[in-house]
Structure formats: structure tokens, C-alpha cells
Write an enzyme that holds these catalytic residues in place. Structure first.
Site, PDB file in Angstrom:
ATOM      1  N   HIS A 271       3.165   3.455  -8.943  1.00 14.78           N
ATOM      2  CA  HIS A 271       2.955   2.040  -9.269  1.00 14.78           C
ATOM      3  C   HIS A 271       4.205   1.446  -9.929  1.00 14.78           C
ATOM      4  O   HIS A 271       4.547   0.286  -9.684  1.00 14.78           O
ATOM      5  CB  HIS A 271       1.737   1.876 -10.170  1.00 14.78           C
ATOM      6  CG  HIS A 271       0.441   2.247  -9.497  1.00 14.78           C
ATOM      7  ND1 HIS A 271       0.146   1.877  -8.200  1.00 14.78           N
ATOM      8  CD2 HIS A 271      -0.636   2.960  -9.926  1.00 14.78           C
ATOM      9  CE1 HIS A 271      -1.046   2.336  -7.867  1.00 14.78           C
ATOM     10  NE2 HIS A 271      -1.543   3.014  -8.890  1.00 14.78           N
TER      11      HIS A 271
ATOM     12  N   TRP B  20       3.202   7.817  -2.161  1.00 14.91           N
ATOM     13  CA  TRP B  20       4.635   7.960  -2.471  1.00 14.91           C
ATOM     14  C   TRP B  20       4.809   8.943  -3.629  1.00 14.91           C
ATOM     15  O   TRP B  20       5.655   9.836  -3.582  1.00 14.91           O
ATOM     16  CB  TRP B  20       5.205   6.585  -2.830  1.00 14.91           C
ATOM     17  CG  TRP B  20       6.679   6.575  -3.139  1.00 14.91           C
ATOM     18  CD1 TRP B  20       7.698   6.318  -2.267  1.00 14.91           C
ATOM     19  CD2 TRP B  20       7.288   6.850  -4.413  1.00 14.91           C
ATOM     20  NE1 TRP B  20       8.906   6.414  -2.916  1.00 14.91           N
ATOM     21  CE2 TRP B  20       8.689   6.735  -4.227  1.00 14.91           C
ATOM     22  CE3 TRP B  20       6.806   7.172  -5.680  1.00 14.91           C
ATOM     23  CZ2 TRP B  20       9.602   6.928  -5.264  1.00 14.91           C
ATOM     24  CZ3 TRP B  20       7.713   7.370  -6.721  1.00 14.91           C
ATOM     25  CH2 TRP B  20       9.093   7.254  -6.504  1.00 14.91           C
TER      26      TRP B  20
ATOM     27  N   LEU C  37      11.318 -20.309  -4.606  1.00 16.09           N
ATOM     28  CA  LEU C  37      10.281 -19.438  -4.043  1.00 16.09           C
ATOM     29  C   LEU C  37       8.963 -19.605  -4.801  1.00 16.09           C
ATOM     30  O   LEU C  37       8.945 -19.674  -6.032  1.00 16.09           O
ATOM     31  CB  LEU C  37      10.740 -17.969  -4.151  1.00 16.09           C
ATOM     32  CG  LEU C  37       9.693 -16.920  -3.758  1.00 16.09           C
ATOM     33  CD1 LEU C  37       9.412 -16.947  -2.258  1.00 16.09           C
ATOM     34  CD2 LEU C  37      10.135 -15.520  -4.187  1.00 16.09           C
TER      35      LEU C  37
ATOM     36  N   ARG D  17      -5.232  -2.196   8.520  1.00 16.09           N
ATOM     37  CA  ARG D  17      -6.429  -2.966   8.162  1.00 16.09           C
ATOM     38  C   ARG D  17      -5.993  -4.164   7.336  1.00 16.09           C
ATOM     39  O   ARG D  17      -4.931  -4.141   6.713  1.00 16.09           O
ATOM     40  CB  ARG D  17      -7.366  -2.137   7.265  1.00 16.09           C
ATOM     41  CG  ARG D  17      -8.161  -1.076   7.924  1.00 16.09           C
ATOM     42  CD  ARG D  17      -9.144  -0.456   6.920  1.00 16.09           C
ATOM     43  NE  ARG D  17      -8.465   0.167   5.797  1.00 16.09           N
ATOM     44  CZ  ARG D  17      -7.901   1.371   5.830  1.00 16.09           C
ATOM     45  NH1 ARG D  17      -7.950   2.081   6.947  1.00 16.09           N
ATOM     46  NH2 ARG D  17      -7.296   1.863   4.780  1.00 16.09           N
TER      47      ARG D  17
ATOM     48  N   ARG E  81       1.686  -4.964   6.103  1.00 21.05           N
ATOM     49  CA  ARG E  81       1.012  -3.907   5.336  1.00 21.05           C
ATOM     50  C   ARG E  81       1.845  -2.641   5.457  1.00 21.05           C
ATOM     51  O   ARG E  81       2.235  -2.238   6.555  1.00 21.05           O
ATOM     52  CB  ARG E  81      -0.403  -3.645   5.846  1.00 21.05           C
ATOM     53  CG  ARG E  81      -1.086  -2.561   5.001  1.00 21.05           C
ATOM     54  CD  ARG E  81      -2.555  -2.417   5.277  1.00 21.05           C
ATOM     55  NE  ARG E  81      -3.168  -1.539   4.284  1.00 21.05           N
ATOM     56  CZ  ARG E  81      -4.436  -1.557   3.931  1.00 21.05           C
ATOM     57  NH1 ARG E  81      -5.245  -2.411   4.504  1.00 21.05           N
ATOM     58  NH2 ARG E  81      -4.898  -0.728   3.027  1.00 21.05           N
TER      59      ARG E  81
ATOM     60  N   ASP F 172       0.835  -1.208   0.000  1.00 24.07           N
ATOM     61  CA  ASP F 172       0.000   0.000   0.000  1.00 24.07           C
ATOM     62  C   ASP F 172       0.872   1.261   0.000  1.00 24.07           C
ATOM     63  O   ASP F 172       1.986   1.250   0.531  1.00 24.07           O
ATOM     64  CB  ASP F 172      -0.895  -0.021   1.256  1.00 24.07           C
ATOM     65  CG  ASP F 172      -2.083   0.910   1.118  1.00 24.07           C
ATOM     66  OD1 ASP F 172      -2.300   1.455   0.011  1.00 24.07           O
ATOM     67  OD2 ASP F 172      -2.799   1.100   2.115  1.00 24.07           O
TER      68      ASP F 172
HETATM   69  C1  FPP Z   1      -1.307   0.289  -3.586  1.00 23.63           C
HETATM   70  O1  FPP Z   1      -1.048   1.639  -3.666  1.00 23.63           O
HETATM   71  C2  FPP Z   1      -1.067  -0.484  -4.821  1.00 23.63           C
HETATM   72  C3  FPP Z   1      -2.026  -1.032  -5.651  1.00 23.63           C
HETATM   73  C4  FPP Z   1      -3.452  -0.893  -5.410  1.00 23.63           C
HETATM   74  C5  FPP Z   1      -1.768  -1.821  -6.847  1.00 23.63           C
HETATM   75  C6  FPP Z   1      -0.522  -1.640  -7.609  1.00 23.63           C
HETATM   76  C7  FPP Z   1       0.543  -2.595  -7.217  1.00 23.63           C
HETATM   77  C8  FPP Z   1       1.756  -2.591  -7.783  1.00 23.63           C
HETATM   78  C9  FPP Z   1       2.125  -1.618  -8.817  1.00 23.63           C
HETATM   79  C10 FPP Z   1       2.771  -3.600  -7.413  1.00 23.63           C
HETATM   80  C11 FPP Z   1       2.956  -4.721  -8.388  1.00 23.63           C
HETATM   81  C12 FPP Z   1       1.866  -4.971  -9.333  1.00 23.63           C
HETATM   82  C13 FPP Z   1       1.786  -5.932 -10.290  1.00 23.63           C
HETATM   83  C14 FPP Z   1       0.610  -5.892 -11.183  1.00 23.63           C
HETATM   84  C15 FPP Z   1       2.779  -7.004 -10.492  1.00 23.63           C
HETATM   85  P1  FPP Z   1      -2.243   2.674  -3.712  1.00 23.63           P
HETATM   86  O2  FPP Z   1      -2.481   3.043  -5.129  1.00 23.63           O
HETATM   87  O3  FPP Z   1      -3.422   2.109  -2.997  1.00 23.63           O
HETATM   88  O4  FPP Z   1      -1.623   3.867  -2.923  1.00 23.63           O
HETATM   89  P2  FPP Z   1      -2.381   4.992  -2.042  1.00 23.63           P
HETATM   90  O5  FPP Z   1      -3.150   4.270  -0.981  1.00 23.63           O
HETATM   91  O6  FPP Z   1      -1.257   5.800  -1.505  1.00 23.63           O
HETATM   92  O7  FPP Z   1      -3.250   5.771  -2.987  1.00 23.63           O
END
Ligand code: FPP
Length: 253
Positions: A45, A33, A139, A202, A196, A28
Site C-alpha cells: 500500500h 506486489w 488537474l 472486472r 485496472r 489493484d
Molecule cells: C488494491 O490492492 C489497493 C487498495 C484496496 C487500496 C489501497 C490504495 C492505495 C494504497 C493507493 C492510494 C491510497 C490512498 C488512500 C490515497 P489490493 O490490496 O487489493 O491488492 P491485492 O488484490 O493484490 O491483495
């Protein structure tokens, strides 16, 4: 920050370190970030994928057997369409750029979650990566994609009900093992530790059944900042926890 795919070094060791067999991660804080740096959320992302590569490398080096990462939840469909498309394209890019390295480093990849609503080309990609890594014994990387714990349990209940209706299962024979067999994670041990990031505390519909006895560790860092130092801090915290599984003394480890 390196964006190199998985690099394997000698297994690391540190006195007093307890290595969980299975780590789950709610990655998260990508958006925060990016916002803190005046960048678009998509940049967050992209760095999130780099942090995932680091995490895979760390799990290999420290001897973790299973890593499950929450990469797209069934609730994430409420995000703007552009952002959803971007996250989907990241999965495609991750597979395209890292598959050979993952194979070379003996990583088995499985995608857990609902395949409903996914484009055919994405489904084929998922099947391809699972097939090409199926015989790997290092892994186990489980990518929770289009995943929701409640949806998973609901789907399991439906499958069991179908078996009962077909006469191949008696209601009296429905036990926890029967439910476990019907989950996406059938055959995968429950997570010992769920991490998390981003300071949120949560579970957010992640591994609801499987996480019943998992140790939960919440870290302040946003996911793109997750590195070996944070990983070791989390493992130090995990080593201090005494897992009782509902009993009165440590068991099951
Ligand atoms: C959380 O940050 C991240 C996500 C909901 C999804 C994206 C995940 C990645 C890019 C990692 C790897 C992904 C793949 C597909 C291999 P957020 O957007 O919820 O952040 P925020 O809570 O600060 O808005």
C-alpha cells in the site's frame, strides 16, 4: 523508486497519442506486489501511494484534466481491521505530506464516496483538502474513498425520491441529467478510459453509471509497478479504440 510528491515538468507529447480528458484507475495488486517480495501487505500500500504520486505527475505532464482513483471501496470494510486502519492512515499521510505540492501545482482534490461511518477528524480532513484546493484549475484529482457504484446510485435514487416527496420534482422530470446531478460526481465529465491493474478484468463497482461508455484497459502490472512506460502503453491501446457511444461512427470526441 521515488517517493517525491508531485513534480511538474514540461507537458509531454508523442506523435499519435490521444489524451483522454478523464482517466479512472482501479489501483489493484498492492497485496500481490508485496507478497511476491516477501513483504507485508502494508508495504504494498505504501508503494501504491508512490505509484499514485507518479500517476498524478503523469496526468499533469500529459494534460489529462480529470483523474479518478479507487482507493477504498465500500466492500473493503471486510478486510482485517488493521489493514483498514492502515489504508485510512495512508489517506491522512498523503494529505499531510502532499497537500502543499498539490496546491502549488494547481491540482483540485475531491473525495467521492460516502462520508457515513468515517470518523469526524477524517471528515474534517477531507473538507479541508477540498476547500484548500477548490479554486485550483489544473488537474482534477478525484479520490474514490469509501466508494461503491451501487451505493452511489442508491443514494442518488434516495435523494431524488426525497425531492419528489417534497414536491420540488415531478416524476416525469426525472431524466438522466437529474440522476447525474444526484451522483457524487455531479459536474464531472464521465471517464473516457478506465484502467485496472494486476490482470483482473472486472469493474468491481467502480463508476458504474459514469463508466457506461468508457474504454476499459486491463494491464498485468500490479499497481505499485505502474510507471510512465505502462502509462504510454495504455494510451497507445486507447488511441487504437474507436469510440462510438452506441452510434455507427466515432462521435463525441
Ligand atoms: C488494491 O490492492 C489497493 C487498495 C484496496 C487500496 C489501497 C490504495 C492505495 C494504497 C493507493 C492510494 C491510497 C490512498 C488512500 C490515497 P489490493 O490490496 O487489493 O491488492 P491485492 O488484490 O493484490 O491483495
Amino acid at each position: 523508486m521515488s517517493s517525491d510528491p508531485v513534480i511538474v515538468r514540461q507537458p509531454s507529447s508523442k506523435p499519435g497519442l490521444k489524451i483522454p480528458g478523464h482517466i479512472g484507475v482501479i489501483m489493484d495488486g498492492n497485496g500481490r506486489w508485496a507478497k511476491a517480495r516477501g513483504k507485508p501487505r502494508t508495504e504494498g500500500h505504501i508503494e501504491g501511494v508512490n505509484a499514485l504520486r507518479r500517476m498524478v505527475e503523469l496526468c499533469i505532464r500529459y494534460g489529462v484534466k480529470h483523474l479518478t482513483v479507487f482507493s477504498f471501496s465500500s466492500e473493503n470494510w471486510t478486510r482485517p481491521k488493521d489493514e483498514i486502519n492502515f489504508i485510512f492512515s495512508l489517506l491522512r499521510r498523503f494529505v499531510a505530506s502532499d497537500l502543499q505540492k498539490l496546491i502549488a501545482h494547481n491540482v483540485r482534490v475531491r473525495i467521492i464516496g460516502s462520508r457515513d461511518g468515517l470518523e469526524d477528524s477524517l471528515r474534517r480532513l477531507i473538507e479541508d483538502v477540498e476547500n484548500k484546493t477548490a479554486r485550483n484549475t489544473g488537474l482534477n484529482l478525484h479520490v474514490a474513498f469509501n466508494y461503491g457504484g451501487k451505493a452511489e446510485i442508491t443514494e442518488a435514487v434516495r435523494r431524488i425520491a426525497e425531492e419528489v416527496a417534497a414536491g420540488s420534482l415531478r416524476p416525469a422530470d426525472i431524466d438522466e441529467r437529474a440522476v447525474e446531478r444526484a451522483l457524487y460526481t455531479s459536474g464531472i465529465p464521465d471517464p473516457d478510459l478506465i484502467i485496472r491493474t494486476s490482470g483482473e478484468q472486472r469493474v468491481s463497482n467502480f463508476l458504474l453509471w459514469q463508466g457506461a461508455y468508457s474504454e476499459l484497459v486491463f494491464v498485468e502490472d500490479n499497481w505499485p509497478d505502474f510507471d510512465e512506460r505502462t502509462f504510454l502503453r495504455v494510451l497507445d491501446e486507447y488511441a487504437l479504440r474507436e469510440r462510438r457511444f452506441g452510434g455507427i461512427e466515432a462521435a463525441g470526441q
